[in-house]
Scaffold this motif. Sequence first.
Motif, PDB file in Angstrom:
ATOM      1  N   MET A  23      20.098 -46.646-106.683  1.00  0.00           N
ATOM      2  CA  MET A  23      20.627 -47.977-107.028  1.00  0.00           C
ATOM      3  C   MET A  23      20.764 -48.824-105.765  1.00  0.00           C
ATOM      4  O   MET A  23      20.390 -49.998-105.744  1.00  0.00           O
ATOM      5  CB  MET A  23      22.002 -47.858-107.709  1.00  0.00           C
ATOM      6  CG  MET A  23      21.966 -47.353-109.126  1.00  0.00           C
ATOM      7  SD  MET A  23      21.128 -48.456-110.293  1.00  0.00           S
ATOM      8  CE  MET A  23      22.418 -49.628-110.691  1.00  0.00           C
ATOM      9  N   GLU A  24      21.341 -48.219-104.743  1.00  0.00           N
ATOM     10  CA  GLU A  24      21.583 -48.969-103.501  1.00  0.00           C
ATOM     11  C   GLU A  24      20.254 -49.328-102.813  1.00  0.00           C
ATOM     12  O   GLU A  24      20.134 -50.388-102.201  1.00  0.00           O
ATOM     13  CB  GLU A  24      22.485 -48.137-102.584  1.00  0.00           C
ATOM     14  CG  GLU A  24      23.171 -48.917-101.485  1.00  0.00           C
ATOM     15  CD  GLU A  24      23.952 -50.152-101.954  1.00  0.00           C
ATOM     16  OE1 GLU A  24      24.682 -50.061-102.970  1.00  0.00           O
ATOM     17  OE2 GLU A  24      23.807 -51.215-101.324  1.00  0.00           O
ATOM     18  N   ARG A  25      19.248 -48.443-102.988  1.00  0.00           N
ATOM     19  CA  ARG A  25      17.945 -48.707-102.377  1.00  0.00           C
ATOM     20  C   ARG A  25      17.229 -49.857-103.083  1.00  0.00           C
ATOM     21  O   ARG A  25      16.689 -50.764-102.448  1.00  0.00           O
ATOM     22  CB  ARG A  25      17.077 -47.444-102.452  1.00  0.00           C
ATOM     23  CG  ARG A  25      15.790 -47.501-101.620  1.00  0.00           C
ATOM     24  CD  ARG A  25      14.941 -46.250-101.790  1.00  0.00           C
ATOM     25  NE  ARG A  25      14.363 -46.145-103.133  1.00  0.00           N
ATOM     26  CZ  ARG A  25      13.325 -46.851-103.582  1.00  0.00           C
ATOM     27  NH1 ARG A  25      12.724 -47.724-102.792  1.00  0.00           N
ATOM     28  NH2 ARG A  25      12.878 -46.693-104.823  1.00  0.00           N
ATOM     29  N   THR A  26      17.247 -49.823-104.442  1.00  0.00           N
ATOM     30  CA  THR A  26      16.493 -50.836-105.183  1.00  0.00           C
ATOM     31  C   THR A  26      17.291 -52.132-105.345  1.00  0.00           C
ATOM     32  O   THR A  26      16.712 -53.195-105.502  1.00  0.00           O
ATOM     33  CB  THR A  26      16.097 -50.315-106.584  1.00  0.00           C
ATOM     34  OG1 THR A  26      17.266 -49.876-107.271  1.00  0.00           O
ATOM     35  CG2 THR A  26      15.116 -49.159-106.470  1.00  0.00           C
ATOM     36  N   ARG A  27      18.616 -52.011-105.338  1.00  0.00           N
ATOM     37  CA  ARG A  27      19.446 -53.220-105.513  1.00  0.00           C
ATOM     38  C   ARG A  27      20.573 -53.198-104.498  1.00  0.00           C
ATOM     39  O   ARG A  27      21.734 -52.928-104.850  1.00  0.00           O
ATOM     40  CB  ARG A  27      19.975 -53.266-106.941  1.00  0.00           C
ATOM     41  CG  ARG A  27      18.817 -53.354-107.946  1.00  0.00           C
ATOM     42  CD  ARG A  27      19.235 -52.940-109.320  1.00  0.00           C
ATOM     43  NE  ARG A  27      20.100 -53.923-109.925  1.00  0.00           N
ATOM     44  CZ  ARG A  27      20.528 -53.847-111.189  1.00  0.00           C
ATOM     45  NH1 ARG A  27      20.186 -52.823-111.950  1.00  0.00           N
ATOM     46  NH2 ARG A  27      21.315 -54.775-111.677  1.00  0.00           N
ATOM     47  N   PRO A  28      20.243 -53.513-103.256  1.00  0.00           N
ATOM     48  CA  PRO A  28      21.267 -53.449-102.206  1.00  0.00           C
ATOM     49  C   PRO A  28      22.484 -54.309-102.575  1.00  0.00           C
ATOM     50  O   PRO A  28      22.323 -55.430-103.061  1.00  0.00           O
ATOM     51  CB  PRO A  28      20.550 -54.010-100.977  1.00  0.00           C
ATOM     52  CG  PRO A  28      19.094 -53.833-101.265  1.00  0.00           C
ATOM     53  CD  PRO A  28      18.944 -53.960-102.748  1.00  0.00           C
ATOM     54  N   PHE A  30      24.652 -53.589-104.904  1.00  0.00           N
ATOM     55  CA  PHE A  30      25.032 -53.469-106.318  1.00  0.00           C
ATOM     56  C   PHE A  30      26.479 -53.002-106.463  1.00  0.00           C
ATOM     57  O   PHE A  30      27.266 -53.591-107.195  1.00  0.00           O
ATOM     58  CB  PHE A  30      24.094 -52.498-107.050  1.00  0.00           C
ATOM     59  CG  PHE A  30      24.432 -52.330-108.504  1.00  0.00           C
ATOM     60  CD1 PHE A  30      24.034 -53.273-109.439  1.00  0.00           C
ATOM     61  CD2 PHE A  30      25.177 -51.238-108.938  1.00  0.00           C
ATOM     62  CE1 PHE A  30      24.366 -53.134-110.783  1.00  0.00           C
ATOM     63  CE2 PHE A  30      25.511 -51.093-110.280  1.00  0.00           C
ATOM     64  CZ  PHE A  30      25.106 -52.041-111.201  1.00  0.00           C
ATOM     65  N   SER A  33      29.234 -55.424-105.192  1.00  0.00           N
ATOM     66  CA  SER A  33      29.525 -56.539-106.097  1.00  0.00           C
ATOM     67  C   SER A  33      30.311 -56.065-107.320  1.00  0.00           C
ATOM     68  O   SER A  33      31.115 -56.806-107.883  1.00  0.00           O
ATOM     69  CB  SER A  33      28.236 -57.250-106.517  1.00  0.00           C
ATOM     70  OG  SER A  33      27.459 -56.423-107.346  1.00  0.00           O
ATOM     71  N   ASP A  61      23.564 -52.479-117.504  1.00  0.00           N
ATOM     72  CA  ASP A  61      24.002 -51.873-116.250  1.00  0.00           C
ATOM     73  C   ASP A  61      25.502 -51.604-116.275  1.00  0.00           C
ATOM     74  O   ASP A  61      26.225 -52.176-117.097  1.00  0.00           O
ATOM     75  CB  ASP A  61      23.726 -52.849-115.091  1.00  0.00           C
ATOM     76  CG  ASP A  61      22.287 -52.793-114.625  1.00  0.00           C
ATOM     77  OD1 ASP A  61      21.647 -51.734-114.811  1.00  0.00           O
ATOM     78  OD2 ASP A  61      21.812 -53.812-114.089  1.00  0.00           O
TER      79      ASP A  61
END
Length: 222
Positions: A23-28, A30, A33, A61
């Motif tokens: 998740m952190e890789r594809t949506r830094p 996330f 927030s 999500d």
Amino acid sequence: MTSRTGPSIQDLFSHNRAWAAEMERTRPGFFSSLVKQQTPKYMWIGCSDSRVPANQIAGLDPGEVFVHRNVANVVVHSDLNALSAIQFAVDMLKVEDIMVVGHYGCGGVLAALNNTRVGLADNWIRHIQDVRDRHRGLLDNCRPDQRGDALVDLNVIEQVVNVCVSTVMTDAWAKGQQVRVHGWAFGVHDGLLQDLNMTVSGTESIESVHRSAVAAVVAARS
Ligand code: CO
């Protein structure tokens, strides 16, 4: 006992670390927030059944749906657990849509239909037997192979009414708050959600929407 295969507890932690990293890789950002607040538009009231995971089915999500689940998605007038969740969702989170989601092949509904004794849960399932008894004539007219699905539909429809007549919804609508309550059913066999056309957006329309939704069940199942 049937033997079970599946991940170990340790696997769950490694899955979790892999998921969080992905998740952190594809949506830094996330998770950072998410920390600030939850602002879901939706509340899902569904069955506890492991085959009916709210977020996955609806493609939502973390942070997008507020979830309450129990055996056979029942909303009892005096259930402080369900009512507290609904109140928090409506008054604090200001969700715009609440969906009561049943599922075909629901063990709780089938137990209610067939008078199967389960144990303590019999007393919970009794609420679905009330639904069955209220619609006894309709169910008798259904094709025998459709009765289980019909009771799943009718249970959703009646639980939508129970949400709608709660003090939470009555007060919210009296204040002019825009919030709709929907009735859906999920097909474990095909992964698809069905809209039971039981969408209520105010106290005054409960009865007419209920009447047409029940009529649609009769048309589809008899
Ligand atoms: Co179920």
